[in-house]
Design an enzyme around this catalytic site. Structure first.
Site, PDB file in Angstrom:
ATOM      1  CG  ASP A 105     -12.104  -5.248  10.535  1.00 49.46           C
ATOM      2  OD1 ASP A 105     -12.515  -4.208  10.974  1.00 49.46           O
ATOM      3  OD2 ASP A 105     -12.730  -6.107  10.826  1.00 49.46           O
TER       4      ASP A 105
ATOM      5  CD  GLU B  15      -9.014   0.249  14.456  1.00 54.50           C
ATOM      6  OE1 GLU B  15      -9.934   0.385  13.465  1.00 54.50           O
ATOM      7  OE2 GLU B  15      -8.909  -1.039  14.687  1.00 54.50           O
TER       8      GLU B  15
ATOM      9  CG  ASP C 112     -17.969  -3.180  14.101  1.00 54.17           C
ATOM     10  OD1 ASP C 112     -17.998  -3.019  13.029  1.00 54.17           O
ATOM     11  OD2 ASP C 112     -17.283  -3.728  14.708  1.00 54.17           O
TER      12      ASP C 112
END
Length: 950
Positions: free
Chosen positions: A464, A467, A632
């Protein structure tokens, strides 16, 4: 798992002066007295994106372009020199000379490469990071007539064109539009036919078609699924489907640069803020052909372990190991299949990677639960974040964090331009970021993951925040890490306040109470925000030398953050890798490079087993290593709808193992939405329920009706595990997606373009979900003039008509599912886990087409080996009232064949034979049910060839 709607609200309140000084972690052993990352460090410089700025210069109108000289033929194409016709220096300084290289790499692939002659300060994407398509065959010869692609050019005002030889249609043309090539701005335009059907250019929450007016920002972004905004992944490829000629082609720009694509009525404009033009054209001609041609070049998808197809349960908010244990027990209590239990950041010791909380997740109890899971053939996957905590050297307990010190001593973290450590902020506080261009990082990664796995024997990794995300702007922890541990700059764990559409109708009493509470809260006065660091800019230092102004490039993209700053919620563009590469050039690759490193670290732990990784940030080729979840999303019907085109987008991007957080992540779900979504999700390759901290629980056993709905669709999924596993293997070997859109299956029927509310699973199953509240019927189309469809539940042939929108009964708890005639599906009696299922007898579901024919296949192996040495391939062919089954391969299947069900038999057979033996059967409404076949297949269902005749 980034920010819920509640957390976003908390951020807004923090920016307005609320909560910033006293965040409320709900599951942390850090005392509330610890400081918080100062709010002002989270505020970037407000940008005005060029596409929203009416005063911004249109490069297409101003640029002078290039002329082409020195054209030289090569055995595979041509080369030439592009000379700038006049500098305009709009968004950076123009390069005066460019090299053009055109290469026919294969019969179906053409490469056009344009790069500055002087490559100083120009980023060239290395093959070591992203696969580089290669010339096939003899590099010195090529039969140009074998290619359906024709390259042509204009010299004086340079532009080029790619045509399809077989149809004479123009596939791509920059003629008439000037090429712009600056150090911080590269742009070309291509014409498109009116009424075009452009797909791809993911990842975003958008319909499958990129209709006129669409702007795609290709910049990996930590943000909670805004519609049309840039989110986690970047896949710079588009597919152009032409219904007038019945052809499809693809265009891939192999670049890691920050990009923007504007799709208009008859044009497509593609921009990048660095790098070179490296275009690949794939000729197709069918959509499935193009997908396979592209995915083969970027990296075929990973073969997932068999257990990955089971049901996965997670949430942010399993506060203790006992909570996790209770969830596992409840699934068993309600007899809901549970393959894998996941944990979010709750398990960590103050949110630090490679740790577990000694009080809430003590190692002994943790290990005991995992031992129990493994003994029951179940699995466990923890979340893993991208950043490594920087401990406070003045706090002996805090400073005893080995993962940071090992990494720092090996010098494997990103740096500031001056060589100091780049320190951002994520969940545990101020953090450093591993540099995956550093050769020493893999060794560090291997050691940390091995040590962690020795203590907590997880079965896969959920990666997670990669990015890569940072909660502050720039190296905010430099000089501040002495404050560690610090809280995130927003409240964590506040109750979710949003509810799905129609909740006020189906839960009227509860809604009245909730509405009163919300109204009372809303009446609280809120002071206005002030910030000295949010001054607005359009650009800075347009002609900055070298690589230019990489923190604030002169062309501002529409980055989906409040201020649009590239460094907001991300590591700054000037963060520097070991070889001098700046994050500006490869930001879009951070997650991809991290996932490859994790893949290798898991192989180091178990060299013979397939790594199981679900990643958030993906790039072209990521599917070769990981699956992906949709990020999300929120608990609403819109997001359930958008999960379907998102699956299509990831499939054509080479990431077929995909699913979303069923029932929704952000906000509160309800019984109706969760019931519908649990059933829809059961047909996605990756099937997981997950929701946010502060929301209500949404495990399927929370509501009796959801329990029954989930068990119904799970039973179908587990029955079809052999079919899904065969599709996994097909995807792994060919690149074909598992979930397929109607316009891929029927590429010559334009009326099917853009259908995002139905999908095929493989070629054989059609799923028609309910995507709105308060209804008990749903509409769907069933294409193909000569196609036959059967209701999965009744096995009855349907009287569907091509081009008609059919109305289907869909009461709550029922998801319409149809089998397409002409296909044979292998089945296996469902068990509680995939391991139990694999021990059960097989069956065959034969759906005959209008001519009484059908075909199918089955692939099996041990379900976990990385390098498969024993496998089994089974072919099924039906026609002329006979089913033939033949197998080859050395993987042994001991389970017998129990039954064969044949759909579409017009009249009752006089008898049914298995080989030469008469067998018992039943005939009802066009279906032949053959049972009791175990005694004929005691050595295994496919140990010998056999026939079934009727």
């Amino acid at each position: 798992m980034i920010l819920s709607s509640v957390v976003k609200t908390a951020i807004a309140l923090a920016m307005l002066g609320y909560s910033a000084a006293s965040p409320t972690p709900s599951s942390s052993s850090v005392a509330d007295s610890h400081p918080t990352v100062p709010n002002e460090l989270t505020l970037g410089v407000k940008q005005v994106p060029n596409i929203l700025n009416e005063t911004a210069v249109d490069a297409n109108q101003v640029a002078k372009g290039y002329s082409l000289t020195n054209v030289t033929a090569t055995p595979r194409g041509l080369t030439g020199l592009l000379n700038l016709k006049g500098a305009t220096n709009i968004y950076g300084y123009d390069f005066d000379k460019l090299n053009l290289t055109v290469t026919y790499q294969s019969d179906n692939r053409l490469n056009v490469r344009i790069a500055p002659v002087n490559l100083t300060d120009v980023y060239i994407l290395p093959e070591s990071l992203v696969a580089l398509p290669k010339v096939e065959g003899d590099v010195n010869t090529f039969e140009f007539e074998n290619s359906d692609l024709i390259f042509s050019y204009d010299s004086e005002n340079f532009g080029f064109e790619v045509k399809r030889a077989s149809t004479a249609e123009v596939l791509f043309s920059t003629k008439g539009n000037p090429l712009v090539f600056s150090n911080q701005f590269v742009q070309f335009n291509t014409t498109l036919p009116k009424g075009h059907q452009i797909t791809g250019l993911g990842e975003s929450i958008h319909g499958s078609l990129n209709e006129p007016g669409t702007v795609k920002t290709l910049f990996a972004n930590d943000v909670g699924d805004p519609i049309d905004g840039n989110i986690y992944g970047v896949h710079p490829v588009y597919y152009d489907q032409r219904y007038d000629t019945g052809t499809t082609h693809g265009v891939y720009w192999r670049t890691s640069a920050i990009q923007e694509v504007v799709v208009e009525d008859q044009s497509l404009t593609w921009r990048a803020l660095s790098g070179v033009i490296d275009l690949y054209f794939f000729s197709g001609p069918d959509p499935k052909d193009v997908i396979q041609q592209y995915v083969k070049e970027i990296g075929l998808p990973a073969m997932q372990p068999y257990w990955a197809l089971g049901y996965h349960q997670c949430r942010w908010g399993y506060d203790t190991i006992d909570d996790v244990k209770n969830v596992v027990e409840n699934f068993k209590k309600f007899n809901i299949p549970l393959e894998t239990i996941w944990t979010d950041i709750d398990y960590m010791d103050t949110y630090k990677d490679f740790t577990n909380d000694p009080y809430r997740y003590p190692t002994d109890k943790y290990q005991q639960l995992l031992e129990e899971l493994h003994s029951n053939n179940q699995h466990y996957v923890p979340i893993f974040d991208a950043a490594i905590y920087v401990p406070n050297p003045n706090n002996a307990t805090d400073n005893a964090y080995t993962p940071f010190h090992a990494g720092n001593e090996s010098d494997i973290f990103l740096k500031n331009p001056d060589g100091s450590l780049y320190i951002g902020a994520v969940w545990p506080g101020y953090t450093a970021f591993p540099d995956f261009l550093n050769n020493k990082t893999q060794e560090y990664w291997n050691e940390q993951f091995k040590t962690w796995h020795d203590r907590i024997p997880f079965d896969g990794i959920w990666t997670d925040m990669n990015e890569v995300s940072s909660f502050c702007v720039g190296s905010c922890g430099s000089g501040r890490y002495f404050d560690n541990p610090v809280h995130p700059p927003f409240a964590v764990g506040a109750p979710a306040t949003s509810y799905p559409l129609n909740f006020n109708v189906t839960n009227a009493t509860e809604w009245a109470s909730i509405s009163s509470a919300i109204a009372a809260t809303a009446s609280t006065p809120v002071p206005e925000a002030t910030s000295s660091s949010s001054s607005s800019i359009d650009s800075k230092n347009t002609l900055a030398p070298g690589k230019g102004n990489i923190n604030y490039p002169p062309y501002a993209i529409n980055n989906a953050q409040g201020d649009h700053d590239l460094a907001t919620h991300a590591v700054s563009p000037n963060a520097t890798h070991v070889d001098g590469t700046v994050e500006y050039d490869i930001h879009n690759l951070y997650g991809f490079t991290q996932e490859k490193a994790i893949y290798n670290a898991l192989l180091n732990i178990a060299p013979d087993k397939r790594p199981f990784i679900i990643g958030r940030s993906t790039f072209a080729g990521a599917g070769h290593y990981v699956g992906h979840w949709g990020g999300d999303n929120s608990a609403d019907y819109d997001m359930m709808y958008f999960s379907i085109p998102q699956a299509f987008s990831m499939g054509l991007s080479g990431v077929p193992f995909f699913g979303v957080d069923v029932c929704g992540f952000n906000g509160n779900t309800d019984m109706e939405l969760c019931s519908r979504w649990m059933q829809l999700g059961s047909f996605f390759p990756f099937y997981r329920n997950h929701n946010v901290l502060g929301a209500i629980s949404q495990e399927p056993y929370v509501w009796e009706s959801v329990t029954e709905a989930a068990k119904t669709s799970m039973n179908i999924r587990y029955l079809l595990l052999p079919y899904y596993y065969t599709l996994l293997h097909e995807s792994h070997t060919s690149g074909l997606p598992i979930l397929r859109s109607f316009n891929w299956e029927f590429p010559y029927d334009k009326k099917l373009s853009g259908i995002d509310n139905q999908f095929f699973v493989g070629d054989a199953l059609v799923v028609t979900p309910v995507l709105q509240p308060g209804v008990d019927k749903v509409k769907g189309v069933f294409p193909g003039t000569d196609e036959v469809y059967y209701d999965f539940y009744t096995t009855e042939k349907q009287n569907f008509k091509n081009d008609k929108n059919e109305t289907l009964d869909a009461p709550l708890g029922h998801i319409p599912l149809h089998i397409r005639g002409g296909h044979i599906l292998p089945t296996q009696e469902p068990g509680y886990t995939t391991t139990e299922s694999r021990k059960n007898p097989f069956g065959l579901l034969v759906a005959l087409d209008k001519d009484g024919k059908a075909a199918g296949k089955l692939y099996l192996d041990d379900g976990e080996s990385l390098n498969v040495t024993e496998s089994l391939y089974v072919d099924f062919v039906a026609g002329d009232n006979e089913l033939s089954v033949s197998a080859f391969g050395d993987y042994k299947v001991e389970q017998p064949l129990a039954n064969v069900t044949i759909l579409g038999v017009d009249k009752k057979p006089e008898g049914v034979k298995f080989g030469d033996s008469k067998v018992n059967y039943k005939y009802e409404k066009g279906t032949v049910y053959i049972t009791g076949l175990e005694k004929y297949t005691k050595e295994g269902a496919f140990a010998e060839e056999f026939t079934v005749s009727w």
